[in-house]
Design an enzyme around this catalytic site. Structure first.
Site, PDB file in Angstrom:
ATOM      1  CG  ASP A 103       9.238 -13.403  59.250  1.00  9.96           C
ATOM      2  OD1 ASP A 103       8.533 -12.795  60.083  1.00  9.96           O
ATOM      3  OD2 ASP A 103       9.130 -13.205  58.023  1.00  9.96           O
ATOM      4  CD  GLU A 169       4.918  -9.134  57.878  1.00  9.23           C
ATOM      5  OE1 GLU A 169       4.101  -8.521  57.162  1.00  9.23           O
ATOM      6  OE2 GLU A 169       6.138  -8.919  57.850  1.00  9.23           O
TER       7      GLU A 169
END
Length: 435
Positions: A103, A169
């Protein structure tokens, strides 16, 4: 005579095993170097097309397509947008997991590179710029490269490799689950059951070619807190007629810092309490009735974490009561301490040194940044380490930190990441086969 024959057979077996392992490492090194340009190309594509947590749809598609092209079993939609690849080796052995986060962040890029991000997205209801400002694009590309390297030697692998491409994350959007915690909840460490996990993080303040590691507590736990102060609204000219939540909050911010300076034995461990957001009021001459403040707590020890939680609640409540205000506080645990299993770290240290060079593998102090890799380590032994991304010769003081618009990574360090992850998997399998 029989003893001599037995000894000769043993020596021959050891020599043969060492020769095979040496040949395998040569293959890994050669293959990693051969695909370096592909890894860089993948990274640039991810960097130019970043996606926020739980929204990594195109990123996941690209990862899954690559794994399938290698003949790796692929699972998609894990923890919303995660991708898991399972590579079964030619010989029986342990299951080794390798993890990368995928991400990006709500940050506007300022770096002058041809593949800079111009992407915009939505984060918690707000329109934001999107950038890979923490290096997750590099982690994803390196693990894709690692998958290609290991797939090319699958018949020689003494076990199974599970490639975990993890979304979110940096934290899921408000009201959603995500990240490593959700992956674990959905069984990513099962079917087949994972024995050990390895992960890396690129570091913009570490020179290319260098690896940093630490046994035990390596990165801090991360807790978020929200405090609501309720006072009594009044005209700004007549503060004595109300109860000022802004002054109360100011005292609370300072009071929280005394927990670190007066309640924590800083000679043993570190911790941080930071307030990052305060919302109150609508105009300059009105003292509002309510105020909210948000912040984070970072610790390297679960007992210290419990102590700080207790003291935060006590300090906030007492200061608010002393002002005649009311305080409501909620503390949410976001991640655990990123804890490197000491035995695993000791076993794999020779691998790190063999790949990077003994003088390029450095012991590092613990850091107050947090990583949800800790949720995997809470279930199985894990090793998480840092790999250099700062240009050689550039003063570290001049490199932009992570999570900033000027964050920059030198791509020449990617091949080391690929070789390191591949060798960790192969060497761990080899160690287990000799038990």
């Amino acid at each position: 005579m029989n003893k001599i024959i037995a000894s000769s057979i043993l020596l021959l077996t050891i020599y043969s095993g060492n020769a095979q392992n040496s040949a395998l490492k040569t293959k890994i090194s050669t293959k990693a170097k051969a695909i370096e340009s592909k890894v860089i190309e993948w990274r640039r594509d991810f960097h130019q097309n970043p996606e926020l947590g739980n929204r990594e749809f195109k990123t996941a598609e690209k990862i899954a397509a690559h794994l399938r092209s290698l003949g790796i079993e692929v699972q998609t939609g894990v923890a919303k947008t995660g991708v898991v690849g399972i590579l079964k080796g030619g010989k029986p052995g342990p299951v080794v997991a390798l993890r990368a986060d995928i991400d990006a962040l709500p940050v506007k890029e300022r770096v002058n590179i041809p593949f800079a991000s111009k992407v915009e997205g939505e984060y918690n209801g707000q329109k934001v710029s999107v950038m890979h400002a923490c290096g997750h694009d590099t982690h994803t590309a390196m693990l894709m490269g690692t998958a290609e390297v290991l797939a090319s030697i699958r018949k020689d692998l003494k076990g199974t490799v599970k490639f975990i491409f993890q979304p979110s994350e940096e934290g899921a959007p408000d009201g959603e689950e995500g990240g490593a915690e959700l992956m674990v909840k959905e069984g990513v460490l099962l079917n087949p059951k994972v024995d050990v996990i390895f992960g890396l993080h690129i570091n913009a303040q570490t020179e290319v070619g260098t690896i940093k590691y630490r046994p035990e507590g390596t990165m801090a736990s991360s807790d978020w807190f929200k405090i609501k102060i309720t006072g009594k609204q009044t005209h700004g000219a007549y503060p004595w007629l109300g109860i000022d939540p802004i002054v109360t909050a100011s005292q609370i911010v300072l009071g929280l810092q005394t927990i670190i300076s007066r309640n924590l034995n800083i000679a043993e461990t570190g911790a941080v309490i930071s307030v990052g957001k305060i919302d109150a009021g609508v105009r300059s001459n009105v003292i509002p009735e309510e105020l909210t403040m948000n912040g984070t707590i970072r610790t390297l020890n679960s007992n210290v974490q419990d102590m700080i939680h207790k003291r935060v609640k006590e300090v906030v409540t007492a200061i608010a009561e002393s002002a005649g205000a009311q305080a409501d506080i909620a503390i949410t645990k976001q991640t655990l301490v990123t804890y490197n299993d000491p035995n695993l770290t000791e076993k794999m240290l020779p691998t790190l040194r063999a790949v990077a060079g003994k003088d390029k593998v450095l012991f590092t102090p613990a850091v107050m940044g947090a990583e949800d890799f800790s949720f995997y380590q809470d279930k199985i032994p894990g090793l998480y380490f840092f790999i250099g991304g700062a240009p050689k010769g550039k003063p570290i003081s001049e490199t932009a930190p992570h999570h900033t618009p000027d964050f920059y990574i030198d791509e020449s360090g990617f091949v080391l990441g690929v070789k390191t992850m591949a060798n960790l998997a192969v060497d761990y399998m080899e160690m287990q086969s000799k038990k």
